[in-house]
Design a protein around this motif. Structure first.
Motif, PDB file in Angstrom:
ATOM      1  N   UNK A 365       0.851  -1.195   0.000  1.00  0.00           N
ATOM      2  CA  UNK A 365       0.000   0.000   0.000  1.00  0.00           C
ATOM      3  C   UNK A 365       0.883   1.239   0.000  1.00  0.00           C
ATOM      4  N   UNK A 366       0.541   2.198  -0.854  1.00  0.00           N
ATOM      5  CA  UNK A 366       1.262   3.465  -0.916  1.00  0.00           C
ATOM      6  C   UNK A 366       0.270   4.616  -0.994  1.00  0.00           C
ATOM      7  N   UNK A 367       0.618   5.697  -0.326  1.00  0.00           N
ATOM      8  CA  UNK A 367      -0.152   6.933  -0.419  1.00  0.00           C
ATOM      9  C   UNK A 367       0.746   7.992  -1.049  1.00  0.00           C
ATOM     10  N   UNK A 423      -1.216  -1.495  -4.008  1.00  0.00           N
ATOM     11  CA  UNK A 423      -2.371  -0.613  -4.173  1.00  0.00           C
ATOM     12  C   UNK A 423      -1.912   0.811  -3.863  1.00  0.00           C
ATOM     13  N   UNK A 424      -2.134   1.713  -4.802  1.00  0.00           N
ATOM     14  CA  UNK A 424      -1.632   3.076  -4.691  1.00  0.00           C
ATOM     15  C   UNK A 424      -2.800   4.050  -4.663  1.00  0.00           C
ATOM     16  N   UNK A 425      -2.814   4.904  -3.647  1.00  0.00           N
ATOM     17  CA  UNK A 425      -3.833   5.941  -3.509  1.00  0.00           C
ATOM     18  C   UNK A 425      -3.189   7.275  -3.876  1.00  0.00           C
ATOM     19  N   UNK A 426      -3.739   7.934  -4.912  1.00  0.00           N
ATOM     20  CA  UNK A 426      -3.167   9.185  -5.399  1.00  0.00           C
ATOM     21  C   UNK A 426      -4.261  10.219  -5.622  1.00  0.00           C
ATOM     22  N   UNK A 453      -2.272  -1.932 -13.485  1.00  0.00           N
ATOM     23  CA  UNK A 453      -3.187  -2.975 -13.944  1.00  0.00           C
ATOM     24  C   UNK A 453      -4.626  -2.472 -14.040  1.00  0.00           C
ATOM     25  N   UNK A 454      -5.056  -1.744 -13.034  1.00  0.00           N
ATOM     26  CA  UNK A 454      -6.419  -1.207 -13.024  1.00  0.00           C
ATOM     27  C   UNK A 454      -6.475   0.000 -12.105  1.00  0.00           C
ATOM     28  N   UNK A 455      -7.436   0.866 -12.342  1.00  0.00           N
ATOM     29  CA  UNK A 455      -7.522   2.077 -11.542  1.00  0.00           C
ATOM     30  C   UNK A 455      -8.978   2.508 -11.428  1.00  0.00           C
ATOM     31  N   UNK A 456      -9.331   2.980 -10.235  1.00  0.00           N
ATOM     32  CA  UNK A 456     -10.690   3.457  -9.975  1.00  0.00           C
ATOM     33  C   UNK A 456     -10.630   4.864  -9.426  1.00  0.00           C
ATOM     34  N   UNK A 461      -9.858  11.078  -5.427  1.00  0.00           N
ATOM     35  CA  UNK A 461      -8.792  10.088  -5.308  1.00  0.00           C
ATOM     36  C   UNK A 461      -8.769   9.143  -6.501  1.00  0.00           C
ATOM     37  N   UNK A 462      -7.575   8.596  -6.763  1.00  0.00           N
ATOM     38  CA  UNK A 462      -7.401   7.489  -7.692  1.00  0.00           C
ATOM     39  C   UNK A 462      -6.843   6.313  -6.910  1.00  0.00           C
ATOM     40  N   UNK A 463      -7.485   5.190  -6.993  1.00  0.00           N
ATOM     41  CA  UNK A 463      -6.989   3.977  -6.343  1.00  0.00           C
ATOM     42  C   UNK A 463      -6.570   3.021  -7.449  1.00  0.00           C
ATOM     43  N   UNK A 464      -5.250   2.828  -7.586  1.00  0.00           N
ATOM     44  CA  UNK A 464      -4.730   1.976  -8.651  1.00  0.00           C
ATOM     45  C   UNK A 464      -4.049   0.746  -8.107  1.00  0.00           C
ATOM     46  N   UNK A 465      -4.101  -0.318  -8.893  1.00  0.00           N
ATOM     47  CA  UNK A 465      -3.428  -1.562  -8.548  1.00  0.00           C
ATOM     48  C   UNK A 465      -2.249  -1.733  -9.504  1.00  0.00           C
TER      49      UNK A 465
END
Length: 472
Positions: A365-367, A423-426, A453-456, A461-465
């Motif tokens: 996990x990264x912020x 999982x990256x929160x940006x 791979x995927x991002x929501x 916020x953007x939550x990407x894998x």
């Protein structure tokens, strides 16, 4: 000071003169009706669909910490909100922590503000003008917004309104105590002292001068200490065109009201409250950005007083119907949106839910930036199955709001040593990037060694894998 009180109440302007019993009684419905309307609007949809925005999440987290933890945290950040956090800690000690307990103090504070505005208007321009001003205040969309937020702004409004009434009553000791409380609740409330000074500029009473100096002296230790934490407002940018236009239009409306016969009755008090604090903070912000409209929210007191006095001056059956129709339209078109999750910038609970769905046990996990860790403060269990690759110490353990980060070298090592997904929160694309070594190293390693791979996208916020070597 020139006596600006309405003839029917002018005899009570000096603290040694008590209002007649009938006069005191007549002020009760003038104050209660606006307070009741504000209570109704404040309780309407107070949970906002179970959503919580970023600053409220900070309040929620801080209020649940122990008193020693709060004290140590204030030594590192957010000292300007210390008094408010202590108040909310006491509230959570009595009531079960939750959205209603978080926001109810703000609702009640705005109820008090509406009642006090009515009393101020009654004193300056008569009972009907006061009643109209008090009823107008809850109808302002910005008032309904901050009446339902777990932050200090509604409480500052109530204290400033109380201080303004005490100013008219020349009760200088109480005035100093209330204004100091307002300034300790939020430092920029000190700007309302300048507004009060402008109301008295022709012949300021010695009592007011002493009270103002005492307030400033009491605030000075906190102000000097908070300068050491000034980095926490580095996110504020120079006022953009929309903010400038909104301020100018509001000021022009206030000035137009003040020039009418009705507005003249309240302009000495109301116009400085409306224009000076916001105008001064905006002017300073072109040199050192500090302007945020909620920081000078007591301007709504001046606006409501001016509008109420003008309506009273031109009151007629036709105007009464038009005012009722305008109020109804406002409630129908603006108020429902304020009770929706979309009305606030970010919903930390929604971000937490996406994180919980996107991450698998053992994922990293990264912020980016690390302060976005605040989005997980309310329900930290949602990310308990993930490994925070850059965190050195948690928010509580480090007595900070967002936790502390490892060194850039250590962050690189941990990211490269992690073989699984991350999982990256940006922030959303286009937002400014923090030019600090820790954040730059996160972005560099992601670009060079991981594949998205995927991002929501959820709110702001953007939550990407991400996965190593394209192995999604």
């Amino acid at each position: 000071m020139t006596d600006t009180a309405h003839p029917s109440v002018r005899q009570s302007a000096h603290p040694s003169v008590r209002p007649a019993p009938g006069e005191r009684l007549s002020s009760l419905p003038v104050a209660l009706a606006p307070a009741a309307l504000m209570l109704l609007l404040g309780l309407w949809g107070i949970e906002r669909g179970g959503t919580l925005w970023t600053d409220e999440a900070v309040t929620y987290d801080m209020a649940r910490r122990s008193l020693p933890e709060i004290w140590r945290t204030l030594g590192t950040i957010d000292a300007v909100h210390g008094l408010y956090y202590l108040l909310m800690h006491a509230v959570f000690a009595v009531f079960e922590p939750g959205l209603v307990a978080l926001r109810l103090p703000s609702v009640l504070a705005m109820c008090a503000t509406a009642a006090l505005v009515a009393l101020i208007g009654r004193r300056l321009a008569g009972p009907r003008a006061g009643l109209l001003a008090g009823l107008l205040l809850p109808l302002l969309p910005v008032v309904q917004r901050y009446a339902q937020e777990g932050r200090s702004y509604a409480l500052v409004c109530a204290l400033v309104a109380w201080g303004t009434l005490l100013l008219l009553q020349r009760r200088w000791g109480a005035y100093a105590a209330v204004m100091l409380a307002a300034c300790l609740m939020h430092e920029f409330a000190v700007l309302t002292l300048l507004a009060h000074g402008a109301s008295l500029w022709r012949s300021p009473p010695r009592g007011w001068i002493a009270a103002a100096l005492g307030t400033v002296a009491g605030l000075t230790p906190l102000a000097l200490f908070s300068v050491t934490q000034s980095a926490q407002v580095d996110w504020i940018g120079s006022p953009g065109t929309p903010k400038i236009i909104a301020f100018v239009l509001t000021a022009l409306l206030g000035c137009a009201c003040a020039r009418t016969p009705g507005g003249a009755a309240v302009r000495r008090i109301a116009l400085p409250l409306l224009v000076l604090p916001a105008g001064l903070l905006m002017a300073v912000s072109f040199i050192h950005p500090l302007y945020v409209d909620r920081y000078v929210l007591p301007y709504v007191i001046g606006l409501a007083l001016l509008l109420g006095a003008v309506l009273d001056r031109h009151w007629s059956p036709v105007l009464a119907l038009a005012s009722a129709a305008a109020a109804l339209l406002s409630l129908l078109f603006f108020s429902p949106h304020l009770r929706t999750p979309e009305s606030r910038k970010s919903d930390v609970r929604a971000v937490g839910e996406v994180l919980a769905e996107s991450g698998r046990p053992g994922d990293g996990l990264l912020f980016i930036p690390f302060r976005r860790r605040v989005w997980t403060l309310v329900r930290p269990g949602e990310t308990g199955h993930l490994t925070d690759l850059s965190m050195k110490s948690s928010p509580r353990a480090s007595h900070t709001l967002y936790g502390t980060e490892l060194s850039p070298e250590r962050i690189r090592e941990r990211m490269l040593a992690h073989d699984g997904r991350v999982v990256v929160v940006q922030d959303l694309v286009g937002q400014p990037l923090d030019a600090v070594a820790e954040e730059e190293i996160k972005r560099e390693v992601l670009r060079g060694h991981f594949t998205l791979c995927e991002e929501t996208a959820v709110n702001e916020a953007r939550v990407g894998v991400y996965a190593r070597n394209g192995d999604c």
